[in-house]
Design an enzyme around this catalytic site. Structure first.
Site: not given
Ligand code: DGL
Length: 307
Positions: A102, A212
């Site tokens: 993440c 993301c």
């Molecule tokens: N997959 C997360 C990232 O890479 C998402 C973040 C979120 O939950 O807003 O930032």
């Protein structure tokens, strides 16, 4: 075309950190232990997919904190609190290494979690470096959460690599929520993407950083809008390679052969229906999802934002 990120694991590449031992959690060092992968929700599945392809012998425990997603709408302390609690839970499950799949959690909390966990950590960062290396027009777009874009880590990345390349940074409001609903192609989602991508195309960008881990699941919808005018930078393969290097360096790689990849164990803090659905439709992985309660300081009281 999706460019494999040219990360070298040192500067802008997937970040690797070996933590000092926390007093309450025993150090784990068995090569048979699982790799822990965690994300605010379903996005980390894009990293899991690359890890399974690169390291099919490794068993994986995946945690989606979907009850509290999106992290991009949360405050910094909340993100650090959840990341630490889930990291500790994965250590208790015997994880030998933690992949914080993440960007948002990495940006806000990797330093804190590094101090507290007794296992190596691998974080993720938007692929600014490979974008700067390969953009011909010297204009590149970055789609990431607001938290990632405003973080000191990301600003530092930009300073290092944006000297001769212009980066158009666009918060992807609404995109994580769409993927969490398993929406990777609705008309509303396409309209959102169009709004975010058109200004990049108009400015002459030829490269788009998917900052993301949820966004690689939107690649078909993005491709429908941009055609082959933008090269997409997805760092998941580079993260998997970095994981491989860390396991080798620490003598933690499993001795299992290169047969079919083992089925991961999936956990969700929510009901897991969408995790199961996305894993099945996009990863061709039919595995049950176990619901898990992972308490943390900030979620001790009922959360008004949780669904
Ligand atoms: N997959 C997360 C990232 O890479 C998402 C973040 C979120 O939950 O807003 O930032």
């Amino acid at each position: 075309m999706t460019a494999a990120a040219a990360f070298d694991g040192t500067t802008s590449g997937p970040h690797t950190e070996t933590a000092s031992a926390a007093p309450s959690i025993p150090k784990v060092s068995s090569a048979h232990a699982p790799v822990g992968i965690f994300d605010s929700g379903l996005g980390g599945l894009s990293v899991l997919r690359a890890v399974r392809a690169q390291l099919p012998g490794e068993s994986i425990v995946y945690v989606a904190d979907s009850l509290y997603a999106p992290y991009g709408e949360r405050d910094d302390d909340f993100i650090a609190d959840r990341t630490l609690a889930i990291g500790q839970w994965l250590v208790e499950q015997g994880a030998k290494v933690l992949v914080v799949a993440c960007n948002t959690a990495t940006a806000q909390s990797i330093a804190l979690v590094r101090e507290r966990l007794p296992i190596p950590l691998i974080g993720v960062e938007p692929g600014v470096k490979p974008a700067a290396l390969q953009s011909k027009t010297r204009v590149a777009g970055v789609l990431a959460t607001q938290v990632t874009l405003r973080s000191a880590r990301f600003q530092d990345l930009l300073q290092r690599y944006a000297a001769d390349c212009r980066f158009l940074c666009q918060p992807g409001h609404g995109l994580v929520q769409a993927v969490e609903r398993c929406d990777v192609g609705s008309a509303e989602l396409r309209a959102l993407l169009q709004n975010y991508l058109q200004p990049m195309l108009d400015a002459g960008a030829d490269t788009l950083v998917l900052g993301c881990t949820h966004y690689p699941f939107l690649d078909a919808a993005i491709r429908d809008i941009v055609g082959d005018r933008l090269t997409l930078i997805d760092t998941s393969v580079a993260i998997a390679r970095q994981l491989e290097r860390v396991l080798d360096q620490q003598g933690l790689r499993t001795a299992s052969g290169t047969g079919p990849a083992l089925a991961p164990r999936f956990f969700s803090t929510s009901d897991g229906t969408h995790l199961q659905q996305l894993a099945e439709t996009l990863l061709d992985l039919a595995a049950p999802v176990e619901r898990v309660h992972i308490p943390s300081r900030r979620t001790a009281a009922p959360d008004p934002q949780a669904v």
